[in-house]
Design a protein around this motif. Sequence first.
Motif, PDB file in Angstrom:
ATOM      1  N   GLN A 184       0.818  -1.203   0.000  1.00  0.00           N
ATOM      2  CA  GLN A 184       0.000   0.000   0.000  1.00  0.00           C
ATOM      3  C   GLN A 184       0.860   1.264   0.000  1.00  0.00           C
ATOM      4  OE1 GLN A 184      -3.359   0.429  -0.225  1.00  0.00           O
ATOM      5  NE2 GLN A 184      -3.506  -1.759  -0.610  1.00  0.00           N
ATOM      6  N   THR A 185       1.978   1.224   0.715  1.00  0.00           N
ATOM      7  CA  THR A 185       2.885   2.374   0.748  1.00  0.00           C
ATOM      8  C   THR A 185       3.497   2.623  -0.624  1.00  0.00           C
ATOM      9  OG1 THR A 185       3.409   1.957   3.081  1.00  0.00           O
ATOM     10  CG2 THR A 185       4.937   3.344   1.845  1.00  0.00           C
ATOM     11  N   GLY A 186       3.943   1.541  -1.278  1.00  0.00           N
ATOM     12  CA  GLY A 186       4.501   1.678  -2.615  1.00  0.00           C
ATOM     13  C   GLY A 186       3.472   2.196  -3.603  1.00  0.00           C
ATOM     14  N   LYS A 187       2.254   1.727  -3.456  1.00  0.00           N
ATOM     15  CA  LYS A 187       1.167   2.182  -4.320  1.00  0.00           C
ATOM     16  C   LYS A 187       0.891   3.672  -4.119  1.00  0.00           C
ATOM     17  CE  LYS A 187      -3.750   1.154  -5.134  1.00  0.00           C
ATOM     18  NZ  LYS A 187      -4.305   2.296  -4.386  1.00  0.00           N
ATOM     19  N   GLU A 188       1.029   4.139  -2.896  1.00  0.00           N
ATOM     20  CA  GLU A 188       0.804   5.560  -2.613  1.00  0.00           C
ATOM     21  C   GLU A 188       1.885   6.419  -3.275  1.00  0.00           C
ATOM     22  OE1 GLU A 188      -0.153   9.379  -0.964  1.00  0.00           O
ATOM     23  OE2 GLU A 188      -1.185   7.663  -1.859  1.00  0.00           O
ATOM     24  N   PHE A 189       3.134   5.974  -3.216  1.00  0.00           N
ATOM     25  CA  PHE A 189       4.195   6.729  -3.887  1.00  0.00           C
ATOM     26  C   PHE A 189       3.936   6.810  -5.394  1.00  0.00           C
ATOM     27  CE2 PHE A 189       7.102   5.655  -0.189  1.00  0.00           C
ATOM     28  CZ  PHE A 189       7.162   6.962   0.264  1.00  0.00           C
ATOM     29  N   ALA A 190       3.478   5.690  -5.972  1.00  0.00           N
ATOM     30  CA  ALA A 190       3.149   5.692  -7.402  1.00  0.00           C
ATOM     31  C   ALA A 190       1.978   6.633  -7.684  1.00  0.00           C
ATOM     32  CB  ALA A 190       2.816   4.272  -7.860  1.00  0.00           C
ATOM     33  N   GLY A 191       0.994   6.636  -6.789  1.00  0.00           N
ATOM     34  CA  GLY A 191      -0.151   7.528  -6.949  1.00  0.00           C
ATOM     35  C   GLY A 191       0.248   8.991  -6.853  1.00  0.00           C
ATOM     36  N   GLN A 192       1.166   9.288  -5.945  1.00  0.00           N
ATOM     37  CA  GLN A 192       1.655  10.663  -5.832  1.00  0.00           C
ATOM     38  C   GLN A 192       2.382  11.079  -7.101  1.00  0.00           C
ATOM     39  OE1 GLN A 192       3.975  11.282  -2.281  1.00  0.00           O
ATOM     40  NE2 GLN A 192       2.419  10.420  -0.938  1.00  0.00           N
ATOM     41  N   GLU A 193       3.168  10.175  -7.657  1.00  0.00           N
ATOM     42  CA  GLU A 193       3.879  10.473  -8.904  1.00  0.00           C
ATOM     43  C   GLU A 193       2.893  10.792 -10.032  1.00  0.00           C
ATOM     44  OE1 GLU A 193       6.217   8.039 -12.383  1.00  0.00           O
ATOM     45  OE2 GLU A 193       6.356   7.255 -10.325  1.00  0.00           O
ATOM     46  N   ARG A 194       1.851   9.968 -10.144  1.00  0.00           N
ATOM     47  CA  ARG A 194       0.861  10.198 -11.198  1.00  0.00           C
ATOM     48  C   ARG A 194       0.128  11.523 -10.990  1.00  0.00           C
ATOM     49  NH1 ARG A 194      -0.057   4.651 -10.332  1.00  0.00           N
ATOM     50  NH2 ARG A 194      -1.874   5.133  -9.024  1.00  0.00           N
ATOM     51  N   ALA A 195      -0.208  11.817  -9.736  1.00  0.00           N
ATOM     52  CA  ALA A 195      -0.940  13.050  -9.446  1.00  0.00           C
ATOM     53  C   ALA A 195      -0.101  14.281  -9.774  1.00  0.00           C
ATOM     54  CB  ALA A 195      -1.363  13.074  -7.975  1.00  0.00           C
ATOM     55  N   LEU A 196       1.159  14.254  -9.391  1.00  0.00           N
ATOM     56  CA  LEU A 196       2.040  15.389  -9.659  1.00  0.00           C
ATOM     57  C   LEU A 196       2.323  15.527 -11.151  1.00  0.00           C
ATOM     58  CD1 LEU A 196       4.520  14.857  -6.695  1.00  0.00           C
ATOM     59  CD2 LEU A 196       2.913  16.757  -6.932  1.00  0.00           C
ATOM     60  N   GLY A 197       2.552  14.376 -11.798  1.00  0.00           N
ATOM     61  CA  GLY A 197       2.797  14.415 -13.236  1.00  0.00           C
ATOM     62  C   GLY A 197       1.575  14.895 -14.001  1.00  0.00           C
ATOM     63  N   GLY A 198       0.400  14.420 -13.587  1.00  0.00           N
ATOM     64  CA  GLY A 198      -0.825  14.835 -14.254  1.00  0.00           C
ATOM     65  C   GLY A 198      -1.052  16.327 -14.147  1.00  0.00           C
ATOM     66  N   ALA A 199      -0.771  16.876 -12.958  1.00  0.00           N
ATOM     67  CA  ALA A 199      -0.947  18.321 -12.761  1.00  0.00           C
ATOM     68  C   ALA A 199       0.035  19.110 -13.617  1.00  0.00           C
ATOM     69  CB  ALA A 199      -0.758  18.666 -11.287  1.00  0.00           C
ATOM     70  N   GLY A 200       1.265  18.607 -13.712  1.00  0.00           N
ATOM     71  CA  GLY A 200       2.269  19.295 -14.515  1.00  0.00           C
ATOM     72  C   GLY A 200       1.912  19.321 -15.988  1.00  0.00           C
ATOM     73  N   PHE A 201       1.507  18.175 -16.512  1.00  0.00           N
ATOM     74  CA  PHE A 201       1.149  18.103 -17.928  1.00  0.00           C
ATOM     75  C   PHE A 201      -0.124  18.887 -18.227  1.00  0.00           C
ATOM     76  CE2 PHE A 201       3.762  14.136 -17.697  1.00  0.00           C
ATOM     77  CZ  PHE A 201       4.739  14.537 -18.603  1.00  0.00           C
ATOM     78  N   ALA A 202      -1.097  18.839 -17.305  1.00  0.00           N
ATOM     79  CA  ALA A 202      -2.348  19.569 -17.521  1.00  0.00           C
ATOM     80  C   ALA A 202      -2.113  21.073 -17.532  1.00  0.00           C
ATOM     81  CB  ALA A 202      -3.365  19.212 -16.430  1.00  0.00           C
ATOM     82  N   GLY A 203      -1.172  21.517 -16.698  1.00  0.00           N
ATOM     83  CA  GLY A 203      -0.869  22.948 -16.636  1.00  0.00           C
ATOM     84  C   GLY A 203       0.086  23.407 -17.717  1.00  0.00           C
ATOM     85  N   GLY A 204       0.665  22.456 -18.448  1.00  0.00           N
ATOM     86  CA  GLY A 204       1.581  22.799 -19.530  1.00  0.00           C
ATOM     87  C   GLY A 204       2.958  23.209 -19.068  1.00  0.00           C
ATOM     88  N   ALA A 205       3.280  22.973 -17.782  1.00  0.00           N
ATOM     89  CA  ALA A 205       4.590  23.362 -17.266  1.00  0.00           C
ATOM     90  C   ALA A 205       4.861  22.646 -15.951  1.00  0.00           C
ATOM     91  CB  ALA A 205       4.666  24.874 -17.069  1.00  0.00           C
ATOM     92  N   PHE A 206       6.150  22.508 -15.655  1.00  0.00           N
ATOM     93  CA  PHE A 206       6.578  21.936 -14.383  1.00  0.00           C
ATOM     94  C   PHE A 206       7.422  22.977 -13.656  1.00  0.00           C
ATOM     95  CE2 PHE A 206       5.373  17.953 -16.300  1.00  0.00           C
ATOM     96  CZ  PHE A 206       5.078  17.115 -15.240  1.00  0.00           C
TER      97      PHE A 206
END
Length: 221
Positions: A184-206
């Motif tokens: 579950q902990t590993g899954k949470e780290f993966a989920g955080q990565e997806r959430a941060l990446g999704g926000a970056g791509f949606a906003g067009g910038a990191f």
Amino acid sequence: MLAGFRNLPIRLRILIALLLPIAGLFGLAGMTIADRMAVVTESGRLGRVVALAADISAVIDDLQQERGISGIFLASGGRQQGDAMKERRQTSDQSVARLRQSLAAFPRALLGEGSAGQLEQGIGALVGLGTLREQVDARQIDSGTSFSTYTSLIQSFLQTIATLTTLARNHEMEMRLVAYTSLQTGKEFAGQERALGGAGFAGGAFPPALMQQFIGRIASQ
């Protein structure tokens, strides 16, 4: 004592000689039954704990997905994932309702003070979920604040699963619960990565802060 036994009638001595091993067998059988009853009781107890852990995990999973979709919605200026966000919230609410029902029927003594307290903390934090959603809808917060708030809520439930490992009374079950917690902990780290990446791509910038968080989550897996 031996002399007294020899003075007993032969019939009585034979009866005593026969009863002694039978009594021993009954005693052994009683111990075996008691041991098996203990195993059955422990299995039933752990079964209920595992079922509760599954309900907690369902809440975690739905909140993780809600976090990611909300981040995309905010980073895109409300142009993306609006409908999906509403649907995910309904699923999250259903999981929370199931968890509340399970918790209401779960004996607190069986759960233990540590796990019960941690779980109540997570349930209590859900009170602020409605306000968080309103802020997301009105875009009163940015994706970073939304991410942090959802993550804090998710961590409360992850910590609850971690405390459940202390309820195991045999090594094998304890190791299984520890492995489940690690998953579950590993899954949470993966989920955080997806959430941060999704926000970056949606906003067009990191931005630098977001990029640092994103890279940090990748490195933590």
